[in-house]
Motif scaffolding. Structure first.
Motif, PDB file in Angstrom:
ATOM      1  N   ARG A  34       0.664  -1.405   0.060  1.00 43.98           N
ATOM      2  CA  ARG A  34       0.038   0.040   0.574  1.00 43.98           C
ATOM      3  C   ARG A  34       1.218   0.185  -0.018  1.00 43.98           C
ATOM      4  NH1 ARG A  34      -2.926   0.101   6.123  1.00 43.98           N
ATOM      5  NH2 ARG A  34      -0.565   0.428   7.438  1.00 43.98           N
ATOM      6  N   PRO A  35       0.475   2.408  -0.524  1.00 43.02           N
ATOM      7  CA  PRO A  35       1.494   3.382  -0.542  1.00 43.02           C
ATOM      8  C   PRO A  35       1.658   4.017   0.722  1.00 43.02           C
ATOM      9  CG  PRO A  35      -0.742   3.936  -1.732  1.00 43.02           C
ATOM     10  CD  PRO A  35      -1.124   2.833  -1.705  1.00 43.02           C
ATOM     11  N   PRO A  36       2.607   4.486   1.276  1.00 37.22           N
ATOM     12  CA  PRO A  36       2.898   4.397   2.077  1.00 37.22           C
ATOM     13  C   PRO A  36       2.245   6.207   2.845  1.00 37.22           C
ATOM     14  CG  PRO A  36       4.831   5.789   0.723  1.00 37.22           C
ATOM     15  CD  PRO A  36       3.593   5.209   0.326  1.00 37.22           C
ATOM     16  N   ALA A  37       1.865   6.078   3.903  1.00 33.96           N
ATOM     17  CA  ALA A  37       1.553   7.217   4.600  1.00 33.96           C
ATOM     18  C   ALA A  37       1.410   8.936   4.773  1.00 33.96           C
ATOM     19  CB  ALA A  37       0.940   6.607   6.189  1.00 33.96           C
ATOM     20  N   LEU A  38       3.137   8.823   4.442  1.00 34.26           N
ATOM     21  CA  LEU A  38       3.485   9.994   4.216  1.00 34.26           C
ATOM     22  C   LEU A  38       5.448   9.544   3.241  1.00 34.26           C
ATOM     23  CD1 LEU A  38       3.939  12.334   5.841  1.00 34.26           C
ATOM     24  CD2 LEU A  38       5.574  11.360   6.870  1.00 34.26           C
ATOM     25  N   ASP A  39       5.190  10.568   2.265  1.00 32.14           N
ATOM     26  CA  ASP A  39       5.993  11.105   1.474  1.00 32.14           C
ATOM     27  C   ASP A  39       6.865  11.565   1.631  1.00 32.14           C
ATOM     28  OD1 ASP A  39       5.770  13.843   0.361  1.00 32.14           O
ATOM     29  OD2 ASP A  39       3.988  13.343   1.040  1.00 32.14           O
ATOM     30  N   ILE A  40       7.879  10.860   1.099  1.00 31.39           N
ATOM     31  CA  ILE A  40       9.662  11.264   1.015  1.00 31.39           C
ATOM     32  C   ILE A  40       9.590  13.401   1.095  1.00 31.39           C
ATOM     33  CG2 ILE A  40      10.260  10.865  -0.942  1.00 31.39           C
ATOM     34  CD1 ILE A  40      12.502  10.675   2.594  1.00 31.39           C
ATOM     35  N   GLU A  41       9.508  13.575   0.573  1.00 30.25           N
ATOM     36  CA  GLU A  41       9.166  15.160   0.284  1.00 30.25           C
ATOM     37  C   GLU A  41       8.743  16.060   1.765  1.00 30.25           C
ATOM     38  OE1 GLU A  41       7.978  13.600  -2.084  1.00 30.25           O
ATOM     39  OE2 GLU A  41       8.352  14.355  -4.239  1.00 30.25           O
ATOM     40  N   THR A  42       7.531  15.484   2.171  1.00 29.57           N
ATOM     41  CA  THR A  42       6.741  16.674   3.501  1.00 29.57           C
ATOM     42  C   THR A  42       7.912  15.751   4.661  1.00 29.57           C
ATOM     43  OG1 THR A  42       4.892  15.822   2.307  1.00 29.57           O
ATOM     44  CG2 THR A  42       4.862  15.758   4.722  1.00 29.57           C
ATOM     45  N   ALA A  43       8.405  14.535   4.711  1.00 29.50           N
ATOM     46  CA  ALA A  43       8.806  14.586   5.798  1.00 29.50           C
ATOM     47  C   ALA A  43      10.031  14.914   6.038  1.00 29.50           C
ATOM     48  CB  ALA A  43       8.919  12.459   5.614  1.00 29.50           C
ATOM     49  N   THR A  44      10.416  14.811   4.679  1.00 27.70           N
ATOM     50  CA  THR A  44      12.009  15.742   4.834  1.00 27.70           C
ATOM     51  C   THR A  44      11.650  17.464   5.066  1.00 27.70           C
ATOM     52  OG1 THR A  44      13.145  14.434   3.076  1.00 27.70           O
ATOM     53  CG2 THR A  44      14.141  16.701   3.468  1.00 27.70           C
ATOM     54  N   LEU A  45      10.683  17.337   4.668  1.00 31.66           N
ATOM     55  CA  LEU A  45      10.508  18.622   5.323  1.00 31.66           C
ATOM     56  C   LEU A  45      10.124  19.080   6.838  1.00 31.66           C
ATOM     57  CD1 LEU A  45       8.208  20.461   2.413  1.00 31.66           C
ATOM     58  CD2 LEU A  45      10.497  21.317   2.802  1.00 31.66           C
ATOM     59  N   ALA A  46       9.600  18.526   6.928  1.00 32.59           N
ATOM     60  CA  ALA A  46       9.248  18.038   8.741  1.00 32.59           C
ATOM     61  C   ALA A  46      10.726  17.917   9.449  1.00 32.59           C
ATOM     62  CB  ALA A  46       8.246  16.812   8.673  1.00 32.59           C
ATOM     63  N   HIS A  47      11.596  17.334   8.715  1.00 32.81           N
ATOM     64  CA  HIS A  47      12.830  17.092   9.751  1.00 32.81           C
ATOM     65  C   HIS A  47      13.443  17.996   9.407  1.00 32.81           C
ATOM     66  CE1 HIS A  47      17.409  15.417   8.756  1.00 32.81           C
ATOM     67  NE2 HIS A  47      17.118  14.263   9.728  1.00 32.81           N
ATOM     68  N   GLN A  48      13.429  19.208   8.800  1.00 30.43           N
ATOM     69  CA  GLN A  48      14.593  20.273   8.303  1.00 30.43           C
ATOM     70  C   GLN A  48      13.795  21.157   9.413  1.00 30.43           C
ATOM     71  OE1 GLN A  48      13.423  22.389   4.635  1.00 30.43           O
ATOM     72  NE2 GLN A  48      15.404  23.458   4.927  1.00 30.43           N
ATOM     73  N   SER A  49      12.116  21.315   9.718  1.00 23.88           N
ATOM     74  CA  SER A  49      11.797  21.569  10.635  1.00 23.88           C
ATOM     75  C   SER A  49      11.551  21.641  11.922  1.00 23.88           C
ATOM     76  CB  SER A  49      10.381  22.003  10.591  1.00 23.88           C
ATOM     77  OG  SER A  49       9.717  22.993   9.301  1.00 23.88           O
ATOM     78  N   ILE A  50      12.150  20.492  12.135  1.00 23.37           N
ATOM     79  CA  ILE A  50      12.082  19.675  13.286  1.00 23.37           C
ATOM     80  C   ILE A  50      14.079  20.167  14.233  1.00 23.37           C
ATOM     81  CG2 ILE A  50      12.528  17.763  15.136  1.00 23.37           C
ATOM     82  CD1 ILE A  50      10.665  16.266  13.608  1.00 23.37           C
ATOM     83  N   ARG A  51      15.176  19.655  13.081  1.00 18.87           N
ATOM     84  CA  ARG A  51      16.306  19.677  13.376  1.00 18.87           C
ATOM     85  C   ARG A  51      16.634  21.833  13.158  1.00 18.87           C
ATOM     86  NH1 ARG A  51      15.024  15.774  14.434  1.00 18.87           N
ATOM     87  NH2 ARG A  51      15.815  13.505  13.657  1.00 18.87           N
ATOM     88  N   GLN A  52      16.264  22.538  12.639  1.00 19.54           N
ATOM     89  CA  GLN A  52      16.877  23.689  12.263  1.00 19.54           C
ATOM     90  C   GLN A  52      15.920  24.430  12.465  1.00 19.54           C
ATOM     91  OE1 GLN A  52      16.871  24.508   8.374  1.00 19.54           O
ATOM     92  NE2 GLN A  52      18.793  23.603   7.749  1.00 19.54           N
ATOM     93  N   LYS A  53      14.912  24.284  13.396  1.00 22.31           N
ATOM     94  CA  LYS A  53      13.616  25.401  14.217  1.00 22.31           C
ATOM     95  C   LYS A  53      13.231  24.640  15.818  1.00 22.31           C
ATOM     96  CE  LYS A  53      11.316  26.952  10.311  1.00 22.31           C
ATOM     97  NZ  LYS A  53      10.863  27.233   9.369  1.00 22.31           N
ATOM     98  N   GLY A  54      13.475  23.116  15.542  1.00 21.61           N
ATOM     99  CA  GLY A  54      13.752  22.940  16.888  1.00 21.61           C
ATOM    100  C   GLY A  54      12.202  22.921  17.596  1.00 21.61           C
ATOM    101  N   ILE A  55      12.052  22.649  16.687  1.00 21.42           N
ATOM    102  CA  ILE A  55       9.737  22.116  16.942  1.00 21.42           C
ATOM    103  C   ILE A  55       9.877  20.587  17.385  1.00 21.42           C
ATOM    104  CG2 ILE A  55       8.749  23.742  15.330  1.00 21.42           C
ATOM    105  CD1 ILE A  55       7.772  21.790  13.734  1.00 21.42           C
ATOM    106  N   SER A  56       9.127  20.445  18.075  1.00 16.89           N
ATOM    107  CA  SER A  56       8.868  19.005  18.212  1.00 16.89           C
ATOM    108  C   SER A  56       8.003  18.162  17.354  1.00 16.89           C
ATOM    109  CB  SER A  56       7.882  18.688  19.560  1.00 16.89           C
ATOM    110  OG  SER A  56       6.845  18.863  18.993  1.00 16.89           O
ATOM    111  N   ILE A  57       8.742  16.866  17.047  1.00 19.12           N
ATOM    112  CA  ILE A  57       7.775  15.630  16.250  1.00 19.12           C
ATOM    113  C   ILE A  57       6.672  15.730  16.534  1.00 19.12           C
ATOM    114  CG2 ILE A  57       7.937  13.271  15.945  1.00 19.12           C
ATOM    115  CD1 ILE A  57      10.925  13.247  17.032  1.00 19.12           C
ATOM    116  N   SER A  58       6.441  15.861  17.836  1.00 17.24           N
ATOM    117  CA  SER A  58       4.505  15.739  17.914  1.00 17.24           C
ATOM    118  C   SER A  58       4.174  16.974  16.907  1.00 17.24           C
ATOM    119  CB  SER A  58       4.288  15.798  19.547  1.00 17.24           C
ATOM    120  OG  SER A  58       4.792  14.871  20.173  1.00 17.24           O
TER     121      SER A  58
END
Length: 198
Positions: A151-175
Motif C-alpha cells: 500500500r502507498p506510504p502514509a507519508l511521502d518523502i518530500e513532506t517528511a524531509t520538510l518536517a525533518h528540516q523544521s525539527i532540526r533547524q527550528k527546534g520544533i517537537s516531533i509531535s
C-alpha cells in the motif's frame, strides 16, 4: 598569547564537549574551552555522535539564548553527521547564536566567519535534495523490476524531509511537526530515522 580564535561576542560563551567511549577523556576539550573563558560547559561522556539523543547536547540547546556563542574543540564533537551539524548551525543562525570551532578556526563572531552559516545552510538543502532523489529513484527501480510495493506510504518523502528540516533547524517537537503535516507521530518518527541514517 592564546592560540585560539578571538571571540567578539557580547553574550555568554557556552562550551560543548563529547567523547564517544567511556575510556576516552574530556580533559583536552575541557582545557581548550576553559582557555577561551566559557561561562558554562555541557558534556556528553561515552556517547557516540550517532546517538539520536544526547543529554548534554539537548540540555545545551534548551539553555541557549540569543547572543550566546556555542564553542567546541572540533566540529565532529558537535554533529553526529554532516547533515546534523549543518542543521544545528542553521538553527544557531536562526536563533542569533554564534558558533566557534577552535581547531578549525571557524568563528561566526567575525564578519568573514558568518559566511560559514550560508555554506552549511546550502549543504543541508543539497543533502536533503539528494535523500529525496535517491529515495524516489529507489522506488522507481523497484517498480521497474516488477516488485510490488504494497500500500502507498502514509507519508511521502518530500513532506517528511520538510518536517525533518523544521525539527532540526527550528527546534520544533516531533509531535508538533506531525500535527502540522497531518501525520501520526510514529509514522513521522520512522521517516526521521530513515533520513538521519542517510
Amino acid at each position: 598569547m592564546s592560540i585560539w580564535p578571538i571571540i567578539h561576542a557580547t553574550g555568554r560563551r557556552i562550551g560543548y564537549a563529547r567523547v564517544s567511549t567511556k575510556d576516552q577523556k574530556l580533559r583536552m576539550q575541557r582545557d581548550a574551552l576553559s582557555d577561551v573563558a566559557c561561562d558554562r560547559i555541557f558534556e556528553d561522556h561515552g556517547i557516540s555522535g550517532s546517538a539520536a539523543s544526547r543529554s548534554g547536547l539537548d540540555a545545551m540547546l534548551a539553555e541557549l539564548q540569543e547572543g550566546d556563542t556555542v564553542i567546541v574543540f572540533k566540529l565532529d564533537r558537535l554533529g553526529r553527521s554532516v547533515l546534523h551539524l549543518s542543521d544545528l548551525l542553521v538553527r544557531f543562525r536562526n536563533d542569533s547564536i554564534h558558533f566557534c570551532s577552535l581547531s578549525e578556526g571557524i568563528n561566526t563572531t567575525t564578519p568573514g566567519g558568518k559566511l560559514i552559516y550560508h555554506v552549511f545552510s546550502a549543504f543541508a538543502e543539497f543533502q536533503r535534495d539528494l535523500i529525496v532523489e535517491n529515495t524516489l529513484a529507489g522506488l522507481q527501480a523497484t517498480k521497474r523490476r516488477g516488485t510490488k510495493l504494497g500500500r502507498p506510504p502514509a507519508l511521502d518523502i518530500e513532506t517528511a524531509t520538510l518536517a525533518h528540516q523544521s525539527i532540526r533547524q527550528k527546534g520544533i517537537s516531533i509531535s508538533e511537526a506531525a500535527r502540522r503535516i497531518g501525520a501520526d507521530r510514529s509514522t513521522l518518527t520512522r521517516w526521521l530515522s530513515t533520513i538521519d541514517a542517510e
